[in-house]
Design a protein around this motif. Structure first.
Motif, PDB file in Angstrom:
ATOM      1  N   THR A 287      69.207  35.790  15.352  1.00  0.00           N
ATOM      2  CA  THR A 287      67.972  36.564  15.176  1.00  0.00           C
ATOM      3  C   THR A 287      66.752  35.652  15.238  1.00  0.00           C
ATOM      4  O   THR A 287      65.742  35.982  15.881  1.00  0.00           O
ATOM      5  N   ARG A 288      66.838  34.500  14.571  1.00  0.00           N
ATOM      6  CA  ARG A 288      65.722  33.560  14.598  1.00  0.00           C
ATOM      7  C   ARG A 288      65.476  33.027  16.011  1.00  0.00           C
ATOM      8  O   ARG A 288      64.328  32.854  16.425  1.00  0.00           O
ATOM      9  N   GLU A 290      66.150  34.534  18.856  1.00  0.00           N
ATOM     10  CA  GLU A 290      65.552  35.598  19.668  1.00  0.00           C
ATOM     11  C   GLU A 290      64.095  35.827  19.273  1.00  0.00           C
ATOM     12  O   GLU A 290      63.240  36.094  20.133  1.00  0.00           O
ATOM     13  N   ARG A 378      68.559  41.269  26.260  1.00  0.00           N
ATOM     14  CA  ARG A 378      69.361  40.076  25.966  1.00  0.00           C
ATOM     15  C   ARG A 378      70.122  39.571  27.187  1.00  0.00           C
ATOM     16  O   ARG A 378      70.103  38.354  27.471  1.00  0.00           O
TER      17      ARG A 378
END
Length: 415
Positions: A287-288, A290, A378
């Motif tokens: 998450t970080r 991205e 993604r």
């Protein structure tokens, strides 16, 4: 190896598996399936612990009743057998009244079995303490011999029934659940062998033969392996999907690395995402990463040049790349050149960056063709990251942009 180790090690394996399930039990303690899994693993560990010769001797000494531990072990193993059947019934599911009715029948049946085992032990006469060969030593003793046979038949019945249920269900499902069920089939076949070996040794005693090694040496080792396989079978369908998700998160995090590092080079010494502890979950790391890529793309957006992308795309097509591959190379070259332009432009002020973020509203700027076609999914970002790392066309565009004099960056990108 000490004889007790063949019991303590499987007990430890069972309780280690229980430790893996405790967080889920605390979160969903009302779920009958999770409770059943925990009961099975707990009772399996208790059964092994109580059957260890050292534990047997300690319990007999503490109670002052010779072979008291034998009755306790028989009752515990019978409860374990019942809990396994209940677990499989809940696991497979079905109409709630049917599941409840079948669960009550098996529970009541093994409850009666335990009561009968205790009654036979009280009626029987077993004055000589036996640490490992109680089954065969008292095979021909009235009441006690019947207790031994009844215990073994009850265990074998549960093992056979569980094997059949798991085998039928394994043919209907796929994935981690099917793998877990096949492991349970193997575990229950080993349990059938355990009961069969002990029963064979008991029958041999009836015939005046001494085959005690089957009961005292081979059977405990088989059931120890069965315990480890059963724990794996019960936990695999629950941990397998989590392990798959972790693997995918780590793989995605790694594949996005070239793009994240490219964008991190906008301003040397600064990271696009705040550092996080190494022990954080892979999902947090992904998450970080991205989020950092999103911030980086937002920073270079004013410097994206459609001509760079078009030229790189044309060169990729000429080099024999497919349409999708050429598109990724084009976007990667555009991003690499924009990073170089952004570096020469210097770090933006906080106010300027916030004004740009508010004006863009976190969406693409449709007035710039390069911005309008910048992929943000993604899979697309992974493809761009791969092109940044491997494509010589992107490397050439990056090198040419790095060699461009600073004065040339004063031009305005296509809008």
């Amino acid at each position: 190896m000490d004889a007790s180790a063949y019991y303590y090690i499987p007990a430890f394996v069972c309780w280690a598996g229980l430790g893996l399930k405790l967080p889920g039990l605390l979160r969903s303690w009302r779920d009958p399936l999770i409770r059943a899994v925990c009961w099975v693993i707990f009772l399996g560990g208790v059964g092994f612990f109580l059957a260890a010769p050292r534990t047997v001797a300690g319990l007999n000494d503490a109670t002052g009743i010779a072979n008291f531990s034998a009755a306790l072990v028989y009752a515990t193993v019978s409860a374990y057998s019942a809990s396994c059947l209940v677990l499989i019934i809940h696991w497979r599911g079905g109409p709630e009244p049917y599941v409840r009715r079948l669960t009550r029948r098996w529970t009541a049946g093994y409850g009666v079995l335990i009561a009968v085992l205790i009654t036979l032990f009280v009626l029987g006469d077993a004055p000589s303490e036996r640490l490992t060969d109680f089954d065969t030593y008292y095979a021909r003793t009235p009441w006690t011999g019947e207790m031994v046979v009844l215990y073994l038949l009850g265990h074998m019945t549960a093992a056979v029934a569980s094997t059949v249920l798991c085998l039928r269900w394994a043919r209907e499902v796929h994935g981690w659940l099917r793998a877990g069920l096949w492991l349970l089939v193997l575990a229950w076949l080993l349990n059938v062998s355990f009961s069969g070996l002990k029963l064979t040794a008991v029958i041999a005693r009836w015939a005046g033969r001494d085959w005690d090694m089957l009961s005292t040496t081979l059977a405990p080792r088989l059931v120890g392996v069965a315990a480890a396989v059963a724990v794996a079978g019960f936990t695999l369908p629950l941990l397998g999907p989590w392990a798959t998700a972790v693997r995918r998160a780590v793989t995605t995090w790694r594949r996005l690395g070239p793009l994240w590092r490219e964008l991190s080079g906008i301003h040397p010494g600064s990271l696009l995402a705040a550092p996080i502890p190494w022990y954080a979950s892979p999902f947090i790391h992904l998450t970080r990463r991205e989020a950092g890529i999103e911030d980086g793309l937002r920073l270079i957006r004013p410097h994206l040049d459609y001509d760079v992308r078009s030229q790189a795309h044309t060169a990729a097509v000429a080099a024999g790349h497919s349409a999708d591959s050429a598109a990724r190379i084009g976007h990667a070259a555009m991003i690499a050149v924009a990073v170089q332009a952004c570096r020469r432009a210097g770090p933006p002020t906080s106010a300027g960056f916030l004004d740009h973020a508010e004006n863009s509203g976190g969406t693409e700027q449709v007035d710039n063709p390069a911005n309008a076609e910048l992929p943000v999914t993604r899979p697309s970002l992974i493809g761009i990251a791969h092109a940044l790392r491997t494509s010589p066309i992107v490397a050439a565009a990056r090198a040419a942009a790095a060699a461009t004099p600073a004065a040339d960056d004063e031009r305005t990108p296509i809008r």
